[in-house]
Structure formats: structure tokens, C-alpha cells
Design an enzyme around this catalytic site. Structure first.
Site, PDB file in Angstrom:
ATOM      1  CB  CYS A  67      25.897 -32.881 -66.699  1.00 50.75           C
ATOM      2  SG  CYS A  67      26.363 -31.166 -66.974  1.00 50.75           S
ATOM      3  CD  GLU A 122      24.998 -38.937 -65.849  1.00 46.69           C
ATOM      4  OE1 GLU A 122      25.846 -39.618 -66.431  1.00 46.69           O
ATOM      5  OE2 GLU A 122      25.047 -37.698 -65.775  1.00 46.69           O
ATOM      6  CD  GLU A 158      33.966 -29.750 -65.614  1.00 46.93           C
ATOM      7  OE1 GLU A 158      33.056 -30.080 -64.828  1.00 46.93           O
ATOM      8  OE2 GLU A 158      34.951 -29.071 -65.253  1.00 46.93           O
ATOM      9  CE  LYS A 198      35.077 -37.865 -80.312  1.00 48.55           C
ATOM     10  NZ  LYS A 198      33.700 -37.975 -80.804  1.00 48.55           N
TER      11      LYS A 198
HETATM   12  P1  NDP Z   1      30.560 -40.075 -73.483  1.00 49.08           P
HETATM   13  O1  NDP Z   1      31.502 -40.181 -72.358  1.00 49.08           O
HETATM   14  O2  NDP Z   1      30.076 -41.333 -74.127  1.00 49.08           O
HETATM   15  O3  NDP Z   1      31.164 -39.217 -74.664  1.00 49.08           O
HETATM   16  C1  NDP Z   1      31.638 -37.896 -74.515  1.00 49.08           C
HETATM   17  C2  NDP Z   1      32.620 -37.601 -75.626  1.00 49.08           C
HETATM   18  O4  NDP Z   1      33.757 -38.442 -75.461  1.00 49.08           O
HETATM   19  C3  NDP Z   1      32.074 -37.893 -77.013  1.00 49.08           C
HETATM   20  O5  NDP Z   1      32.635 -36.988 -77.940  1.00 49.08           O
HETATM   21  C4  NDP Z   1      32.591 -39.285 -77.243  1.00 49.08           C
HETATM   22  O6  NDP Z   1      32.659 -39.606 -78.593  1.00 49.08           O
HETATM   23  C5  NDP Z   1      33.969 -39.205 -76.633  1.00 49.08           C
HETATM   24  N1  NDP Z   1      34.558 -40.468 -76.268  1.00 49.08           N
HETATM   25  C6  NDP Z   1      33.952 -41.657 -76.008  1.00 49.08           C
HETATM   26  N2  NDP Z   1      34.876 -42.609 -75.736  1.00 49.08           N
HETATM   27  C7  NDP Z   1      36.094 -42.019 -75.817  1.00 49.08           C
HETATM   28  C8  NDP Z   1      37.443 -42.468 -75.669  1.00 49.08           C
HETATM   29  N3  NDP Z   1      37.718 -43.728 -75.370  1.00 49.08           N
HETATM   30  N4  NDP Z   1      38.436 -41.582 -75.824  1.00 49.08           N
HETATM   31  C9  NDP Z   1      38.173 -40.294 -76.116  1.00 49.08           C
HETATM   32  N5  NDP Z   1      36.923 -39.807 -76.318  1.00 49.08           N
HETATM   33  C10 NDP Z   1      35.898 -40.655 -76.154  1.00 49.08           C
HETATM   34  O7  NDP Z   1      29.360 -39.188 -72.971  1.00 49.08           O
HETATM   35  P2  NDP Z   1      28.043 -38.813 -73.760  1.00 49.08           P
HETATM   36  O8  NDP Z   1      28.373 -38.199 -75.079  1.00 49.08           O
HETATM   37  O9  NDP Z   1      27.139 -39.987 -73.697  1.00 49.08           O
HETATM   38  O10 NDP Z   1      27.489 -37.620 -72.849  1.00 49.08           O
HETATM   39  C11 NDP Z   1      26.711 -37.814 -71.744  1.00 49.08           C
HETATM   40  C12 NDP Z   1      27.545 -37.722 -70.486  1.00 49.08           C
HETATM   41  O11 NDP Z   1      28.171 -36.461 -70.392  1.00 49.08           O
HETATM   42  C13 NDP Z   1      26.708 -37.848 -69.238  1.00 49.08           C
HETATM   43  O12 NDP Z   1      27.330 -38.713 -68.325  1.00 49.08           O
HETATM   44  C14 NDP Z   1      26.696 -36.445 -68.681  1.00 49.08           C
HETATM   45  O13 NDP Z   1      26.509 -36.367 -67.300  1.00 49.08           O
HETATM   46  C15 NDP Z   1      28.030 -35.948 -69.079  1.00 49.08           C
HETATM   47  N6  NDP Z   1      28.050 -34.496 -69.086  1.00 49.08           N
HETATM   48  C16 NDP Z   1      28.751 -33.843 -68.115  1.00 49.08           C
HETATM   49  C17 NDP Z   1      28.753 -32.466 -68.050  1.00 49.08           C
HETATM   50  C18 NDP Z   1      29.561 -31.737 -67.033  1.00 49.08           C
HETATM   51  O14 NDP Z   1      29.855 -30.570 -67.262  1.00 49.08           O
HETATM   52  N7  NDP Z   1      29.943 -32.337 -65.922  1.00 49.08           N
HETATM   53  C19 NDP Z   1      27.959 -31.669 -69.009  1.00 49.08           C
HETATM   54  C20 NDP Z   1      27.272 -32.460 -69.991  1.00 49.08           C
HETATM   55  C21 NDP Z   1      27.320 -33.831 -70.013  1.00 49.08           C
HETATM   56  P3  NDP Z   1      31.417 -40.283 -79.366  1.00 49.08           P
HETATM   57  O15 NDP Z   1      30.171 -39.647 -78.941  1.00 49.08           O
HETATM   58  O16 NDP Z   1      31.788 -39.931 -80.720  1.00 49.08           O
HETATM   59  O17 NDP Z   1      31.500 -41.717 -79.001  1.00 49.08           O
END
Ligand code: NDP
Length: 481
Positions: free
Chosen positions: A282, A384, A248, A173
Site C-alpha cells: 500500500c 490504485e 487502513e 480472518k
Molecule cells: P480487500 O479489501 O479486497 O480485502 C481485504 C480483506 O477484507 C480480505 O481479508 C478480504 O477477504 C476481506 N473482505 C472483503 N470483503 C469484505 C467484506 N464485505 N466484509 C469483511 N471483509 C471483507 O483488499 P485486498 O485483499 O485486495 O488488499 C489490497 C488492498 O489493501 C489495497 O487497496 C491496498 O492498498 C490495501 N492495503 C492497505 C494497507 C494500509 O495499511 N493502508 C496495507 C496493505 C494493503 P477475501 O480476500 O477473503 O475476500
């Protein structure tokens, strides 16, 4: 208006519920396509397809799987321009960035794991006069991959490539905010000869289809990149089901500048580590610590460089800063800038929304922002922000900056800038981070372990780490007669 579809069992399908959501172009603020709002019924179709495909895919020779993944990589490469435009339109990032980083890196991810799997081996342990242990590493079965919006295809492929290479069937997804490039992959997978059901791509919201994936008993492992709060939620559901988990998560990364650096050169590099992809990586450094002996000189040069950066629409070849990903995210970042002021911070440059000329007037643009005068313990420096906002703080002693750098709940990445090898080694050793760059930032070798400590996550991706995560080891002992 274009309607995206789920990719299940080798074909594109509308969501069973018939429900869709808006997909917005952040550069203009306009809705430009519709995304399936998938749910349990779509997931059932995908799980059934993956279950049917697993025996064939997992027993296929490594060479054949590798060849299919290499063709998939080539399929993206020949459509480079289409992917670049799509990524930039979905995310708001400069096309130049998508062309130099995002899409080439997605190609490399498939290429890397397609070839890595041919060299992946497992161990044997010989016991003198007793027998031999050998360990097999077999694919897990059906695995779930959930990725965020900041580097859409780059992070999506970083998960699905090792999962597929290792012989798993995948249900993946992408973020609902940036689904487009993932939706293009289905046709390319078919053209590459990937059997139906091996790769399934579902669109929709995290709390709906994401949650369904994490809860599904037949999905045996979850590889997730996203926010720390979402990671905690996923762990709460998946842990009691004993699923394998790779998380991550977020970061609040320090950038540490010692007094022996070349200021002019370092300013340029730290501009990149602070504001690449509008600060939505990130790994971006958001807390800049500068030694007091060069603090004023560094600050003047840095603010000068940042304030001259060009904020522009993604197709502008001179754009250095594009749009942030959504209106909601832009408002969150502006909220943090207000918080910083309330906490006593002085905005040295930026701090405001930028309105470009039509048709980009309503796009989500922010001026890159530098704030000083804050303590490391305030919320601005602990939470963050994930946008084009950095703070700058002076330090006097190595031990002092080390303590401040480590003093957040996160532990993802740090960059250290110095010519002194002893300082570099000491800092690298003592920083509580999964990744430390010295005199550089975001130089990536796909063989290295990638991930964070503390609240930045659990597990590592990259190289053998990823292939180990996506396989189940079994030890077999044969006794000598
Ligand atoms: P989110 O945690 O909001 O979302 C990440 C993914 O998880 C999206 O596909 C989202 O879907 C999905 N998601 C949200 N809620 C759920 C749930 N309850 N169950 C399963 N899946 C869920 O993060 P963001 O998309 O806002 O991304 C930014 C974040 O990602 C920042 O905190 C950043 O630091 C982190 N990040 C970390 C990295 C690493 O390697 N450590 C690299 C890049 C980013 P949807 O968007 O469709 O709601």
C-alpha cells in the site's frame, strides 16, 4: 491435496458447512490446497470460545500474557524456513523477500507488542484541593481482525499482536487468497501456552465470513486493512452498531524527486519503492514526479534499471520481481496498462505478461512497467493499481508538484528526494499524507503512528496508537475529603 482448517477454541476444525475453496499457487497457476469456506456457524463457535476465554485472558497478569506472546514469536522464528516457503508459495513473492521482510517482521510484531504492553500506562489528572482523576484502559472484549493478501502474515500479526497483548480475545480472518501462514499459527499458539479460545482464526471469503464478523454484535471492534471500497462497506455496517473501527485502506502515493539528488543512487531506491513485492504494498510510490531539470537523465537511468530487473519464480535467489497474487489481479493490472495507453500514455518499459519456462509457464508474472506522457488527473494516476506499474511526470515548481501530489482522494504515504533541508521540511509539512519519508522509503519504526488521511483510512496503528485502539478508557474521579 491439503485441506486447511479453522482454528477455534485451541483446536483445528473443518468448516461446519463442509465447503472448501481452491487455493492457487501464483507462481505456477496451480491449485495446491483447499480453504474452508466458513460461515455463520463457524463464527458462532469462535465467538462462544472467545467469550469463555475472555475472563481468564483479560485478567491474566501482563507479564504472563507477554511471556506467551514472546513464546509465540519464538515459535515462528524456529520455523522460519517453513513460514518463508509457505508465504512465498501462497503469495508468489520471492522467497528472499519473505525471508528478509515478511516473516522476520511478523516475529517482530509479536515481540514488539509483547514488550510494549509491559510499558503501556494510562494517565492521571490531579485537581488541586478537589481530587484526582485516573484513567484505566481495559481490554474491549472480542475483537475482529481482517487482513489482506499482499503482506499476509506481516499484516495479520500487526493486528492480532496488539489486540492480544492488550488482553482481548481475537477472531481473525486472513485473506482467502493467502491463508496458509495464518493457518500455521494455531499450533504455535498452543505450544506457546495461549489458552484455548483466545485466538481464533477463520478462513473464507470477505463477503461471507468477513461480513459475518463485521455484523456480529459481540465483536466490539474491527481492525481492517484492505481496499477503500471494502473499508466503506465495513464502515456502513459497523458504524450504526458503534463498533470501534480502524481502517487502513488504499493509496496512490507520490514519489517526488528534486533536481539536487544523486540520480544513480536515487534510481535504485525508487526502484525499490516502486516495485517491491511486485508493487503490491500500500506504501509503494506509483506516481513519480521528477523535476524538469533532471527529468530526461533520471528517466533514462530509471528505465534502464527497471528493464534489467529479473522477473523470476519465487525460489530463484536472484528474483527481483515474482508473481502477482492471482490471475484476476494480473488481468486487472493489464487492464490498467491498456487504459494508460488509451489515455495517451507511452510505455517506456514492461507493459506485458511474462511467461517463464515450465513449471512456471502459467504463473502470473508481469514485467515492471514505467509509463510517461499522462496528466495527473487521468484515471491511471488517480486509481490504485496495486501492481508493478508506475507513471513518471515532470514538474517545474515546488508548489506545482505539491498540488499534484495532494490531488487524489488518497492520503497514505509520500517519499521526497532532495538534499535541501528547507524543501524537505516544507514538503513534509504540506503533503496531505499519514506518512512522509525523506530520502528513504519504508523505513519502519514500530513505535510510530501508521495510517492514512482522506480515503486512505481512519485511525492509526502502531505503538501506543494500536494499544489505545484495542483498549477502552474509563476515567475514575476520587474526591478529596
Ligand atoms: P480487500 O479489501 O479486497 O480485502 C481485504 C480483506 O477484507 C480480505 O481479508 C478480504 O477477504 C476481506 N473482505 C472483503 N470483503 C469484505 C467484506 N464485505 N466484509 C469483511 N471483509 C471483507 O483488499 P485486498 O485483499 O485486495 O488488499 C489490497 C488492498 O489493501 C489495497 O487497496 C491496498 O492498498 C490495501 N492495503 C492497505 C494497507 C494500509 O495499511 N493502508 C496495507 C496493505 C494493503 P477475501 O480476500 O477473503 O475476500
Amino acid at each position: 491435496m491439503e485441506y486447511l482448517k479453522n482454528f477455534i477454541d485451541g483446536a483445528y476444525h473443518a468448516p461446519v458447512s463442509g465447503q472448501y475453496m481452491d487455493n492457487v499457487n501464483p507462481a505456477t497457476g496451480e491449485v495446491y490446497s483447499q480453504i474452508p469456506r466458513s460461515g455463520a456457524d463457524d463464527l458462532t463457535m469462535a465467538v462462544n470460545a472467545a467469550e469463555r476465554a475472555f475472563p481468564l485472558w483479560s485478567r491474566m497478569s501482563v507479564n504472563e500474557r507477554s511471556a506467551i506472546l514472546l513464546r509465540l514469536a519464538a515459535g515462528i522464528e524456529v520455523r522460519m524456513d517453513e513460514f518463508v516457503m509457505a508465504e512465498s508459495r501462497d503469495n508468489g513473492k520471492p522467497e528472499k523477500l519473505a525471508a528478509h521482510v515478511d516473516i522476520p517482521r511478523a516475529v517482530s510484531n509479536f515481540h514488539f507488542f509483547a514488550t510494549a504492553i509491559e510499558h503501556f500506562s494510562s494517565e492521571s489528572h490531579y485537581m488541586e484541593n478537589v481530587g484526582i482523576n485516573f484513567t484505566t484502559r481495559r481490554p474491549i472484549g472480542i475483537v475482529g481482525c481482517i487482513s489482506p493478501w499482499n503482506l499476509p502474515l506481516y499484516l495479520f500479526s500487526w493486528k492480532i499482536a496488539p489486540a492480544l497483548a492488550a488482553g482481548n480475545c481475537v477472531i481473525a480472518k486472513p485473506s482467502e487468497i493467502t491463508p496458509y501462514t495464518a493457518s500455521l499459527l494455531g499450533n504455535i499458539a498452543n505450544e506457546a501456552g495461549m489458552p484455548a479460545g483466545v485466538l481464533n482464526i477463520l478462513h473464507g471469503t470477505g463477503p461471507e465470513i468477513g461480513n459475518e464478523m463485521v455484523s456480529h454484535p459481540k465483536i466490539k471492534a474491527i481492525s481492517f486493512t484492505g481496499g477503500t471500497a471494502t473499508g466503506q462497506h465495513i464502515a456502513r455496517i459497523a458504524a450504526p452498531m458503534f463498533k470501534k473501527l480502524s481502517l487502513e485502506l488504499g493509496g496512490k502515493n507520490p514519489t517526488i524527486v528534486f533536481p539536487d539528488v544523486d540520480i544513480k543512487q536515487t534510481v535504485k531506491e525508487i526502484f525499490r519503492s516502486s516495485f517491491s513485492n511486485q508493487g503490491q504494498i500500500c506504501l509503494c510510490g506509483s506516481r513519480i514526479f521528477v523535476h524538469q531539470d533532471i527529468y530526461e537523465a533520471f528517466k533514462i537511468a530509471f528505465v534502464d534499471w527497471v528493464s534489467s530487473a529479473k522477473v523470476s519464480y519465487p525460489a530463484d535467489p536472484n528474483a527481483q520481481i515474482g508473481a502477482v497474487v492471482s490471475k484476476g489481479h494480473m488481468e486487472k493490472i493489464l487492464g490498467y496498462i491498456e487504459l494508460a495507453k488509451e489515455e495517451g500514455g507511452r510505455v517506456l518499459t514492461g507493459g506485458v505478461r511474462v511467461h517463464l519456462d515450465a513449471p512456471y509457464h502459467d504463473g502470473f508474472y508481469l514485467a515492471p512497467t514505467v509509463i510517461e506522457g499522462l496528466s495527473n488527473s487521468c484515471r491511471t494516476n488517480q486509481e490504485e493499481i496495486f501492481g508493478p506499474v508506475v507513471t513518471i511526470m515532470p514538474f517545474a515548481e515546488e508548489s506545482e508538484v505539491l498540488a499534484m501530489a495532494n490531488d487524489t482522494k488518497y492520503g497514505l504515504a509520500a517519499s521526497v528526494w532532495t538534499k535541501d533541508l528547507n524543501v524537505a521540511h516544507r514538503m513534509a509539512d504540506r503533503l496531505e499524507m499519514g506518512i512522509v519519508w525523506v530520502n528513504s522509503w519504508l523505513i519502519r519504526d514500530l513505535r510510530t503512528p501508521f495510517g492514512g488521511m482522506k480515503d486512505s483510512g481512519v485511525g492509526r496503528e502502531g505503538g501506543w496508537e494500536a494499544l489505545r485502539f484495542f483498549t477502552e478508557p474509563k476515567n475514575i474521579f476520587i474526591k478529596h475529603e
